[in-house]
Design a protein around this motif. Structure first.
Motif, PDB file in Angstrom:
ATOM      1  N   ALA A 238      69.387 -83.691 -35.507  1.00 24.50           N
ATOM      2  CA  ALA A 238      68.168 -83.136 -35.332  1.00 24.50           C
ATOM      3  C   ALA A 238      67.841 -82.105 -36.252  1.00 24.50           C
ATOM      4  N   VAL A 239      68.863 -81.266 -36.553  1.00 23.34           N
ATOM      5  CA  VAL A 239      68.629 -80.024 -37.322  1.00 23.34           C
ATOM      6  C   VAL A 239      68.506 -80.516 -38.781  1.00 23.34           C
ATOM      7  N   CYS A 240      69.422 -81.508 -39.304  1.00 25.34           N
ATOM      8  CA  CYS A 240      69.328 -81.953 -40.597  1.00 25.34           C
ATOM      9  C   CYS A 240      67.998 -82.694 -40.902  1.00 25.34           C
ATOM     10  N   THR A 241      67.486 -83.392 -39.918  1.00 27.46           N
ATOM     11  CA  THR A 241      66.231 -84.072 -40.066  1.00 27.46           C
ATOM     12  C   THR A 241      65.223 -83.063 -40.252  1.00 27.46           C
ATOM     13  N   GLU A 242      65.322 -82.019 -39.241  1.00 29.85           N
ATOM     14  CA  GLU A 242      64.037 -80.890 -39.161  1.00 29.85           C
ATOM     15  C   GLU A 242      64.080 -80.214 -40.950  1.00 29.85           C
ATOM     16  N   LEU A 243      65.459 -80.052 -41.206  1.00 25.71           N
ATOM     17  CA  LEU A 243      65.723 -79.375 -42.709  1.00 25.71           C
ATOM     18  C   LEU A 243      65.003 -80.123 -43.578  1.00 25.71           C
ATOM     19  N   LEU A 268      71.476 -86.163 -49.377  1.00 25.91           N
ATOM     20  CA  LEU A 268      72.716 -86.032 -48.811  1.00 25.91           C
ATOM     21  C   LEU A 268      72.625 -86.911 -47.479  1.00 25.91           C
ATOM     22  N   ALA A 269      73.310 -88.190 -47.157  1.00 24.55           N
ATOM     23  CA  ALA A 269      73.036 -88.737 -46.189  1.00 24.55           C
ATOM     24  C   ALA A 269      73.865 -88.187 -45.113  1.00 24.55           C
ATOM     25  N   GLY A 270      73.737 -88.804 -43.779  1.00 24.36           N
ATOM     26  CA  GLY A 270      74.433 -88.118 -42.797  1.00 24.36           C
ATOM     27  C   GLY A 270      74.185 -87.106 -42.140  1.00 24.36           C
ATOM     28  N   SER A 271      74.912 -86.454 -41.185  1.00 23.46           N
ATOM     29  CA  SER A 271      74.818 -85.029 -40.621  1.00 23.46           C
ATOM     30  C   SER A 271      75.940 -84.345 -40.438  1.00 23.46           C
ATOM     31  N   ARG A 272      76.859 -84.454 -41.285  1.00 24.34           N
ATOM     32  CA  ARG A 272      78.052 -83.702 -41.432  1.00 24.34           C
ATOM     33  C   ARG A 272      77.779 -82.223 -41.444  1.00 24.34           C
ATOM     34  N   ARG A 274      78.932 -80.098 -43.646  1.00 27.07           N
ATOM     35  CA  ARG A 274      78.889 -79.563 -45.084  1.00 27.07           C
ATOM     36  C   ARG A 274      77.435 -80.129 -45.451  1.00 27.07           C
ATOM     37  N   THR A 275      76.909 -81.198 -44.942  1.00 28.76           N
ATOM     38  CA  THR A 275      75.723 -81.458 -45.147  1.00 28.76           C
ATOM     39  C   THR A 275      74.536 -80.914 -44.649  1.00 28.76           C
ATOM     40  N   ARG A 276      74.593 -80.216 -43.470  1.00 29.36           N
ATOM     41  CA  ARG A 276      73.781 -79.435 -42.940  1.00 29.36           C
ATOM     42  C   ARG A 276      73.810 -78.043 -43.589  1.00 29.36           C
ATOM     43  N   ARG A 277      75.006 -77.532 -44.113  1.00 33.75           N
ATOM     44  CA  ARG A 277      74.959 -76.256 -44.758  1.00 33.75           C
ATOM     45  C   ARG A 277      74.208 -76.482 -46.029  1.00 33.75           C
ATOM     46  N   ALA A 278      74.531 -77.443 -46.728  1.00 33.61           N
ATOM     47  CA  ALA A 278      73.905 -77.754 -48.026  1.00 33.61           C
ATOM     48  C   ALA A 278      72.431 -77.802 -48.014  1.00 33.61           C
ATOM     49  N   LEU A 279      71.830 -78.597 -46.897  1.00 34.87           N
ATOM     50  CA  LEU A 279      70.432 -78.335 -46.494  1.00 34.87           C
ATOM     51  C   LEU A 279      69.932 -77.172 -46.204  1.00 34.87           C
ATOM     52  N   GLN A 280      70.606 -76.429 -45.371  1.00 38.16           N
ATOM     53  CA  GLN A 280      70.078 -75.010 -45.028  1.00 38.16           C
ATOM     54  C   GLN A 280      70.076 -74.218 -46.301  1.00 38.16           C
ATOM     55  N   GLN A 281      71.091 -74.175 -47.176  1.00 37.29           N
ATOM     56  CA  GLN A 281      70.995 -73.246 -48.352  1.00 37.29           C
ATOM     57  C   GLN A 281      69.775 -73.817 -49.241  1.00 37.29           C
ATOM     58  N   GLU A 282      69.380 -75.194 -49.399  1.00 33.83           N
ATOM     59  CA  GLU A 282      68.255 -75.418 -49.988  1.00 33.83           C
ATOM     60  C   GLU A 282      66.947 -74.927 -49.418  1.00 33.83           C
ATOM     61  N   VAL A 283      67.052 -75.022 -48.071  1.00 30.19           N
ATOM     62  CA  VAL A 283      65.844 -74.439 -47.393  1.00 30.19           C
ATOM     63  C   VAL A 283      65.644 -72.854 -47.468  1.00 30.19           C
ATOM     64  N   ASP A 284      66.770 -72.105 -47.655  1.00 35.04           N
ATOM     65  CA  ASP A 284      66.650 -70.855 -47.780  1.00 35.04           C
ATOM     66  C   ASP A 284      66.394 -70.289 -49.199  1.00 35.04           C
ATOM     67  N   ARG A 285      66.716 -71.190 -50.168  1.00 37.52           N
ATOM     68  CA  ARG A 285      66.298 -70.984 -51.367  1.00 37.52           C
ATOM     69  C   ARG A 285      64.872 -71.138 -51.682  1.00 37.52           C
ATOM     70  N   LEU A 286      64.341 -72.314 -51.130  1.00 42.14           N
ATOM     71  CA  LEU A 286      62.891 -72.603 -51.048  1.00 42.14           C
ATOM     72  C   LEU A 286      62.205 -71.589 -50.561  1.00 42.14           C
ATOM     73  N   GLU A 287      62.585 -71.044 -49.307  1.00 45.90           N
ATOM     74  CA  GLU A 287      62.051 -69.849 -48.641  1.00 45.90           C
ATOM     75  C   GLU A 287      61.783 -68.880 -49.577  1.00 45.90           C
ATOM     76  N   GLU A 288      62.736 -68.603 -50.042  1.00 47.53           N
ATOM     77  CA  GLU A 288      62.877 -67.272 -50.947  1.00 47.53           C
ATOM     78  C   GLU A 288      61.814 -67.504 -52.150  1.00 47.53           C
ATOM     79  N   LEU A 289      61.787 -68.773 -52.876  1.00 47.00           N
ATOM     80  CA  LEU A 289      60.875 -69.023 -53.519  1.00 47.00           C
ATOM     81  C   LEU A 289      59.541 -69.050 -52.927  1.00 47.00           C
TER      82      LEU A 289
END
Length: 533
Positions: A238-243, A268-272, A274-289
């Protein structure tokens, strides 16, 4: 047989007496030939008598002893048989009348048979107890209740066998459940990057499957562990889908180039983890942008909000109620207000999407109807070739049915919606039926205005003709037929305009009247339930 045996024994006894007599006679003859005196012959005869008597007494004593032993054995066998029958829960043994020897043999045989039954039952009981103990150890259940101090009955052994069989079945069921759940738990732990951190988790994952205790508590704990891991995976999904959705939305708002999107973690497929961390980092980067491009982001959100307003048929007054839309101080707070408003509008639209789409369909049909009416009043339409006029006529006939059906369906849907939500369904600030009625009213007024303009123009032409004798004439709207128009089409009806029906007529009669006039006739405004035009 017995009489024959008796006769044979009597013959043998007689032969024994005869042998004894012959022997004594022979001894007397020998003694006489030897010349042994009479006194010595008497002594010798007495010695023979005593010897024979001693031998016979000994033989009789031996046979008496045998009889006593047989009788004693019979008594012991009877006693043991009674005991065995009680222990084996059998009916008392009844002997048939026979000789002592045969009775002793029969009783001894029965004792041996019952003793074997006793040994077999005890051996089976011992084997069942060993199996029961092993199963109870692995299943953590109570032992079967049975009196181990006595010989088990056949019924008790049967119940014990069925009990052990049920434990074996339960063991196999729990073993299969354990193996299946263990496999899923291992996969989930790998997916969640989870290391077993409790003794139970280590027992499940690391220990030998045969050594795992299959108690009900352990099986329940195993299911609970599996549910916890599945819940964590579901939460991760759910978190990965939301991210991912957040990333896609931020891409659109920030207008991120396609090349940059293709290399993003959103793919990135799945919800591992490390995938969640990578998605969160991308969201953080885009939020900063986003913070760095606040103005353009807010404008993008406003465009999205305006689109939802259009979909929900909001009036200008309704739009102006959201005052932040017109604020030019582009701050994080303003962005949050816009995000919240977009979220509410999206939820509102998705909740009532079917009704809004139905209204949109009616709007499109209404616009098409107005366009066809505009073409019907254009004199140049009669000069077109290629069958366009016939196509328009068919389209208007089809639209006549469609528009009427849509209005009736919408009337029912809106009524149901208003009853359910206890309020008025608004379209551009008006109740929907009022809005539809107003569209028809405007259409009627426009037609009336066109009619008055034509009359005024005609009056001016007549005045000019009276003053000047002649006046330039505007071509009268009429159906112009080309030389290639088929005769059938040339006989088509000439379009006319009927007078507007009085507003007192009921909705459906008025609506049918309007729709029946679509084919080249001026339409009157319908009267919907509760609204008289």
């Amino acid at each position: 047989m017995e009489r024959g045996a008796m006769r044979k024994s009597e013959v043998l006894a007689a032969e024994a007496v005869s042998c004894l007599n012959r022997a004594m006679a022979a001894l007397r003859d020998i003694w006489e030939e030897i010349g042994i005196p009479e006194e010595q012959r008497l002594e010798r005869t007495d010695v023979v008598r005593k010897h024979i008597k001693s031998l016979l007494d000994m033989m009789v004593a031996e046979e008496e002893s045998l009889k006593e032993r047989l009788l004693k054995s019979i008594a012991l066998c009877r006693k043991e048989l009674d005991t065995l029958c009680r222990e084996l829960q059998l009916a008392p043994f009844e002997t048939e009348k026979s000789t002592i020897l045969q009775m002793e043999k029969n009783l001894r045989t029965c004792v041996e048979v019952l003793q074997k039954q006793k040994r077999d039952r005890k051996q089976e009981l011992k084997a069942l107890q060993e199996q029961d103990q092993a199963l109870c150890d692995i299943l953590c259940t109570a032992l079967f209740t049975i009196d181990t101090g006595s010989v088990p009955s056949l019924d008790e052994l049967d119940r014990y066998r069925r009990h052990v069989a049920s434990l074996n079945a339960l063991k196999e069921q729990r073993r299969e459940e354990f193996v299946t759940n263990k496999r899923q738990i291992i996969l989930l732990m790998e997916e969640l990057d989870h290391t077993p951190d409790t003794s139970f988790e280590r027992d499940v994952v690391c220990e030998d499957e045969e050594a795992f205790c299959l108690s009900q508590d352990n099986i329940t704990a195993l299911q609970s562990l599996l549910q916890q891991l599945e819940a964590r995976r579901a939460l991760n999904e759910a978190v990965c889908t939301e991210l991912r959705a957040r990333i896609l939305a931020l891409w659109e708002r920030l207008q991120i180039p396609q090349e940059e999107r293709e290399s993003s973690a959103v793919h990135l497929a799945g919800s591992r983890v490390r995938t969640r961390r990578a998605l969160q980092q991308e969201v953080d980067r885009l939020e900063e942008l986003k913070l760095q491009n606040m103005k353009s982001v807010i404008h993008a959100i406003r465009a999205e909000l305006a689109d939802y307003w259009d979909k929900c048929f909001y009036s200008q007054e309704q739009r102006e109620r959201f005052s932040p839309f017109y604020d030019e101080d582009y701050t994080e707070t303003l962005l949050e207000l816009h995000d919240a408003e977009v979220g509410e509008m999206k939820t509102y639209y998705e909740t009532h999407k079917d009704l809004f789409e139905a209204v949109q369909k009616w709007e499109e049909s209404w616009k098409l109807f107005l366009e066809l009416e505009r073409k019907a009043n254009d004199p140049s339409r009669f000069t077109n070739r290629g069958g366009n006029l016939l196509k328009e006529e068919k389209q208007r006939a089809k639209l006549q049915k469609t528009l009427s059906k849509l209005q009736e369906e919408l009337e029912r849907k809106v009524q149901t919606w208003e009853e359910e939500f206890k309020g008025a369904f608004l379209v551009k600030g008006q109740q929907f039926m009022e809005y539809v009625s107003e569209q028809w009213q405007q259409y009627r007024l426009e037609k009336e205005k066109e009619k008055q303009e034509r009359h005024l123009k005609k009056s001016r032409e007549m005045e000019a003709e009276m003053l000047y004798g002649s006046a330039p004439r505007t071509p009268i709207k009429r159906r112009m037929l080309s030389p290639h128009t088929p005769a059938k089409f040339s006989r088509a009806r000439t379009p006319t305009r009927a007078a507007v029906k009085p507003p007192r007529r009921r909705l459906r009669e008025q609506n049918k009247e309007n729709m029946s006039q679509l084919d080249g006739t001026t339409l009157s405004a319908p009267t919907f339930k509760g609204f008289q035009l």
